[in-house]
Design an enzyme around this catalytic site. Structure first.
Site, short mmCIF file in Angstrom:
data_model
loop_
_atom_site.label_atom_id
_atom_site.label_comp_id
_atom_site.label_asym_id
_atom_site.label_seq_id
_atom_site.Cartn_x
_atom_site.Cartn_y
_atom_site.Cartn_z
CG ASP A 67 -0.34 -0.32 2.44
OD1 ASP A 67 0.98 -0.29 2.59
OD2 ASP A 67 -0.89 -0.85 3.41
CG ASP A 136 -8.33 -1.31 11.61
OD1 ASP A 136 -7.34 -2.07 11.26
OD2 ASP A 136 -8.93 -0.03 10.87
CG HIS A 138 -5.36 -2.30 8.80
ND1 HIS A 138 -5.57 -0.88 8.87
CD2 HIS A 138 -4.06 -2.37 9.10
CE1 HIS A 138 -4.26 -0.47 9.41
NE2 HIS A 138 -3.55 -1.51 9.40
CD GLU A 143 -8.39 0.79 7.87
OE1 GLU A 143 -8.23 -0.07 8.48
OE2 GLU A 143 -7.42 1.73 7.81
P1 PGA Z 1 2.67 -1.33 12.59
O1 PGA Z 1 1.35 -1.40 11.66
O2 PGA Z 1 3.66 -2.40 12.35
O3 PGA Z 1 3.12 0.10 12.52
O4 PGA Z 1 2.10 -1.69 14.16
C1 PGA Z 1 0.96 -2.45 11.26
C2 PGA Z 1 -0.25 -2.16 10.17
O5 PGA Z 1 -0.87 -1.02 10.46
O6 PGA Z 1 -0.79 -2.82 9.30
#
Ligand code: PGA
Length: 263
Positions: A67, A136, A138, A143
């Site tokens: 992404d 959340d 994702h 999302e």
């Molecule tokens: P993080 O993010 O590794 O900074 O916790 C993970 C994500 O949002 O996929």
């Protein structure tokens, strides 16, 4: 899903880098799906170390990132393209023309998304997809509510994601509200999947996606539908799992049937 619980972040990073390295040694022109965020930084450092000390060769490897924030140019300090070069690509011998990150400042995100899917197809599909997970649920920026059939597209970010990612920006208002992300359908087509997670703040969501129902409200739960998923957690992220002892028993005894499992 195979669940590997490690003592801490360092061990999680070593184990996940070893899994990626094994796949690169099996197939030198591996097509690797990559993630950003704090979680994979240690894994990428380990891969850079393996490159330096053991000559792990990335020259034929192709990468596709999950992404990118919509609106950010590739060289923007908060872009995921910049993150990947800083945290991995500049430390290994990867060819820049084999690196793909969605282009945040594309003039036509829809056309770009179709093109990105086409590049993945042309490469023969993703061999190993590396994933983190958001609080959340994702994976990528898929999302809550994202269709399990979704492909690369623009997605609006969920409030919790904006808050969580604000730490990388000067102000919360600076966090882009939209991103280009590969879809759940795209991710599920990867031949193998490696999800990594660490920290207490991921314990709840790890329990939900591993042991809860399959639901688009926790998009990582779609991985229950995939036949080859390895999840590497640290103790904190695994702390709410109910079947922890079972997962550990499998980890310690799978050598008995290793050939059949083929992992
Ligand atoms: P993080 O993010 O590794 O900074 O916790 C993970 C994500 O949002 O996929």
């Amino acid at each position: 899903m195979e669940i590997i619980i490690t003592p801490d972040y360092e061990a999680m990073s070593e184990v996940s880098a070893a899994i990626i390295s094994r796949e690169i040694k099996r197939k030198h022109d591996l097509v690797l799906g990559l993630a950003t965020g704090d979680t994979p930084v240690g894994t990428y450092q380990e891969l850079a170390k393996l490159h330096k000390t053991e000559g792990l060769d990335f020259s034929k490897v192709m990468t596709f990132n999950l992404d990118e924030y919509l609106g950010l140019a590739p060289l923007h300090k908060n872009s995921y393209n910049y993150f990947m070069w800083e945290n991995l690509f500049k430390m290994i011998n990867i060819s820049p023309h084999r690196v793909f990150v969605p282009q945040g400042n594309t003039g036509d995100p829809e056309e770009f998304s179709d093109w990105y899917e086409e590049q993945i197809r042309k490469a023969g599909g993703i061999d190993l997809q590396v994933l983190g997970i958001g609080r959340d649920g994702h994976i990528g920026f898929n999302e809550p509510g994202s269709s399990f059939a979704s492909r690369t597209r623009v997605k609006g970010l969920y409030e919790q994601t904006i808050k969580d990612n604000a730490r990388f920006f000067e102000r919360e208002e600076d966090v882009p509200r939209f991103a280009i992300t590969v879809g759940i359908g795209t991710i599920l087509e990867a031949k193998k999947i490696l999800l990594i997670a660490n920290g207490k703040n991921k314990a709840g969501v790890c329990k939900e996606f591993i042991e809860g129902p399959v639901t688009s409200q926790i998009t990582a739960s779609a991985l229950q539908l995939h036949s080859y998923v390895i999840v590497v957690l640290d103790e904190e992220a695994a702390s709410k799992l109910e079947r922890k002892e079972y997962y550990n028993w499998i980890r310690d005894n799978k050598h008995i049937v290793q050939k059949r499992i083929g992992r």
